[in-house]
Design an enzyme around this catalytic site. Structure first.
Site, PDB file in Angstrom:
ATOM      1  N   ASP A 157      50.189  43.590  41.756  1.00 10.67           N
ATOM      2  CA  ASP A 157      49.629  44.936  41.912  1.00 10.67           C
ATOM      3  C   ASP A 157      48.789  44.836  40.395  1.00 10.67           C
ATOM      4  OD1 ASP A 157      46.679  45.975  43.339  1.00 10.67           O
ATOM      5  OD2 ASP A 157      47.719  47.255  41.666  1.00 10.67           O
ATOM      6  N   LYS A 176      45.266  42.592  39.200  1.00  9.21           N
ATOM      7  CA  LYS A 176      44.371  43.755  38.541  1.00  9.21           C
ATOM      8  C   LYS A 176      43.517  42.687  36.843  1.00  9.21           C
ATOM      9  CE  LYS A 176      45.561  48.681  40.337  1.00  9.21           C
ATOM     10  NZ  LYS A 176      46.133  49.072  40.127  1.00  9.21           N
TER      11      LYS A 176
END
Length: 811
Positions: free
Chosen positions: A674, A678
């Protein structure tokens, strides 16, 4: 003295006729009442005549309905003492009509002359009934003073003779006179003719002009001219004042409130027109006069349209610079009795496009092909083509004159919503800008124009929400709570028109009430897949559409390309699209820019923190991003912040999921995937081409934790607690803490778990907070620091909401 005209809907029922009587009684002074046929009777007469001409015996059934309609109207509205006389007069006229229709049936022929005679009975019958309802009035026969001549196969009023005869015949009139509208007689032959559909308005205008009336009142079944067709625009409203020119433009392009020729006679005598509603006489209506009302905040007054449009185009290099080409085009069409309502010509003169009715297209092509046969043969005229099933939209307003940017705003508005303008024209008066679009895009076009030019009370965004998990639920609730404030303070109406989960969807183009939308989705929703959801959104073709993705689905993210390509803006909390292959990321950005549809994903990093917008502003203003250092996993920060002697690592992971911070599968967070997504998004927004595989990843869990099912993961995770507790104790004695940090420097990227001391800006982070340091050429010594909550459904939903509002471009 006034002239009051009542249309077919006003005199077509007992209720309407009682209203007519009240309206006339409420007026002092002399009044001339002009009436149409009872509502629907003209169409019924035409259909009956056509059936008789076709030899259909059942034409008599239609005639019987016409007879019954008029007899019933007399019984319901005429005083008993006058009923016998008006019945006899009506029956005489109906007998005449029956005999004419019988003759048509026997000879199987319906000439224009006979057709004109048949349709005249509508007004001849209705005017007698109205005269009987208005006791003390006198009935006149319009055929005695409304005279026409034939011009290109059409009956045209002969104004000078008509004016003279009106003055003579109505010189000794009583207080209330009743005149049948529409019907007339030929100057040369005395045959019954008419002024065309809607001609009763014209009759009233001719009488008003001849008698120098103070006002012409047209009573109908609407409150006045509307800013747009209320069947298309739910919040269209009545225009209180129009100039004659504005009214003429709106009428010519489909606003059926007034028959277009009506305006000309009263305009030259400076007689105002008042449009009123027979069934709502208290409404102020629309006042039309020579006065131009200026200084208002709206540049346009109204929008009108013609659904039945065909665009005929004559093209050829041999037309350039040749004098008389347009004369030949219009002369040819006029001789064929074809009306042209739209003309657009290239400045080079090699292309001329004309708008006319679809049913006239074949004849127009044939006549023009014959006219230009010599030029076609030698190649000077290349082609004469027709494009059917189009619509013409007219944007009308005197205040458009000398107002810069109106045309640009119009075309920009249409373009942003994926509506192609096929042809356009604007007169030198600047009162009207007309565009031709496809018929299927007409409702959407009218809506976006009405909305863009603030004729609507609110700017409307139509929202489709995919994903009603915690973020989606919070978003819907925030919209529900803030909706009225946005409408009152910002003139913005956010209308949720679709919601969907992985199984069902609920779509309502008029808007879905948010207080029980999730229940309705479960009980009333239809089976749904991402592809079928996309197909229904595109089929609806709703203006100002925004697709909001609150899922974590790759299948939903795959819809963005086609949605953007159809001018549907996309707001995504889903990180998959922006962090996937760089080529796809650039393609989405390119399509978004090309289609002028927004692709916003601020919540992909930092939930509601203004990170991506800040980077975008820096880049757009000419700065260069040199370095990014960030803790952007609220989940991981929460986990390492919660870890203590009492709370082992595995328990902290559980707590993060229970608090709603972690992904459905927490291994996405723990693996750094994750954070990598980002970081890739931030790096790309900073202007660097990077893929997820380019990011150096330093993991802190054994590979075995990422293998197998989610249940196996939870079973294995506690085995890591001892190692993390040892690590935690050492750091505690050294005054350090664990932080999972993402770094980018000149396009090189890495993520990993690091030990930081109290000198680090990441040291004092608590809970699910994020912090991002951005070093640029301008902010080299003191980097920009953005800090705040970086996880959680509520703040993520708020960030999505902010992106939605950003599309509306309000502050």
């Amino acid at each position: 003295m006034k002239v009051l005209k009542f249309g077919g809907s006003s005199v077509g029922s007992a209720q309407g006729l009682r209203q007519v009587r009240r309206i006339v009684a409420a007026n002092d002074g002399q009044i001339v009442v002009v009436v149409s046929a009872l509502g629907g009777i003209t169409d019924r007469l035409l259909a009956t005549a056509a059936a008789a001409a076709a030899g259909k015996p059942d034409y008599t059934d239609s005639l019987a309905e016409i007879v019954a309609r008029h007899r019933t109207t007399i019984d319901e509205t005429v005083a008993s003492g006058l009923r016998g006389a008006i019945r006899r007069r009506t029956d005489e006229l109906l007998d005449e009509l029956a005999n004419i229709l019988r003759g048509v049936y026997l000879i199987r022929d319906l000439s224009p002359r006979t057709g004109d005679a048949i349709v005249s009975y509508g007004e001849r019958l209705s005017s007698g009934i109205v005269a009987a309802v208005l006791e003390g009035s006198r009935l006149y026969d319009a055929r005695e003073f409304i005279r026409t001549k034939t011009d290109f196969g059409k009956h045209i009023a002969e104004p000078d003779l008509t004016e003279k005869l009106i003055r003579e015949r109505l010189a000794d009139r009583p207080r209330v006179s009743v005149v049948p509208g529409f019907i007339a007689s030929d100057c040369a032959t005395g045959d019954v003719t008419n002024l065309g559909r809607g001609g009763s308005d014209y009759t009233a205008a001719l009488i008003a002009a001849a008698l120098n009336a103070e006002t012409l009142e047209i009573w109908t079944d609407v409150d006045g001219f509307m800013t747009a067709d209320p069947r298309v625009i739910s919040d269209a409203y009545v225009i209180d004042r129009l100039s004659f020119e504005e009214a003429m433009e709106l009428c010519n392009f489909g606003a059926k409130v007034v028959y277009p020729p009506t305006i000309f006679p009263v305009y030259h005598r400076d007689i105002p027109i008042l449009i009123k509603n027979t069934f709502n006489p208290e409404a102020p209506g629309t006042f039309i006069s020579r006065e131009r009302v200026q200084g208002r905040d709206k540049a346009i007054k109204g929008i009108s349209s013609i659904n039945n449009t065909c665009l005929v185009t004559i093209q050829g290099l041999g037309m350039v610079g040749v004098i008389g080409v347009n004369h030949r085009i219009f002369r040819t069409l006029a001789r064929a009795g074809i009306s042209v309502f739209f003309v657009s010509q290239a400045a080079s003169e090699n292309t001329t496009s004309i708008g006319l009715r679809n049913e006239d297209a074949d004849l127009a092509i044939a006549m023009l092909t014959r006219e230009f046969a010599p030029e076609i043969e030698i190649g000077e005229v290349g082609s004469i083509t027709a494009e059917h099933d189009l619509a013409t939209i007219a944007v009308v307003g005197d205040d458009m004159k000398h107002t810069p940017g109106i045309a640009g705003k119009l075309f920009g508005t249409l373009g942003r919503n994926g509506i192609n303008v096929i042809a356009c024209t604007q007169g030198a008066s600047e009162t009207n800008i007309s565009v031709v679009v496809t018929l299927e895009s007409l409702p959407k076009a009218i809506n976006v124009i009405h909305d863009s030019f603030f004729l609507s009370e609110y700017q409307v965004l139509n929202i489709f929400v995919a994903g009603v998990g915690q973020v989606g639920r919070d978003l819907l609730e925030q919209i529900r709570l803030q909706r009225r404030t946005l409408m009152a303070d910002n003139g913005l109406q956010i209308r949720v028109v679709g919601i969907a989960n992985s199984r069902k969807r609920l779509i309502d183009a008029e808007g879905i009430a948010l207080n029980d939308c999730l229940r309705r989705l479960e009980e009333e929703g239809t089976p749904s897949t991402p592809e079928s959801l996309r197909d229904e959104i595109l089929a609806l073709n709703i203006y100002n559409s925004v697709f909001v993705d609150c899922t974590a689905s790759a299948e939903v993210a795959a819809l963005y390309r086609s949605l953007l390509d159809h001018n549907v803006s996309v707001v995504a909390s889903n990180k998959i699209a922006a962090s996937s292959d760089y080529a796809l990321y650039r393609e989405l950005k390119t399509v978004s820019r090309k289609r002028n549809a927004k692709f916003l994903f601020e919540t992909n990093v930092g939930a509601g923190l203004p990170i991506i917008n800040t980077i975008s502003d820096l880049i757009n203003s000419g700065d260069r991003i040199l370095r990014i250092e960030a803790v952007v996993s609220g989940t991981l920060n929460y986990i390492f912040d919660r870890m203590s002697a009492e709370i082992p690592f595995s328990r902290a992971v559980r707590m993060a999921q229970e608090a709603g911070y972690a992904e459905p599968d927490p291994r996405v967070d723990l693996s750094g995937t994750d954070v990598i997504r980002k970081l890739v998004i931030l790096t790309r927004e900073a202007g660097y081409a990077v893929e997820q595989r380019d990011v150096e990843r330093r993991t802190f869990l054994p590979e075995s934790c990422f293998e197998g099912s989610i249940d196996e993961f939870w079973h294995r995770l506690p085995k890591t607690d001892a190692r993390f507790e040892t690590w935690r104790r050492r750091l505690e004695t050294e005054g350090k803490r664990l932080r999972f940090i993402a770094r980018m420097e000149d396009g090189r990227t890495s993520v990993g778990l690091e030990e930081v001391d109290n000198e680090s800006p990441f040291y004092h982070l608590s809970g699910s907070n994020n912090v991002i340091l951005i070093t640029t050429e301008r902010y080299r010594k003191y980097p920009i620091q953005i800090k705040g909550y970086g996880a959680g459904a509520e703040v993520t939903a708020a960030g999505v909401f902010a992106d939605i509002i950003r599309i509306a471009n309000i502050r």
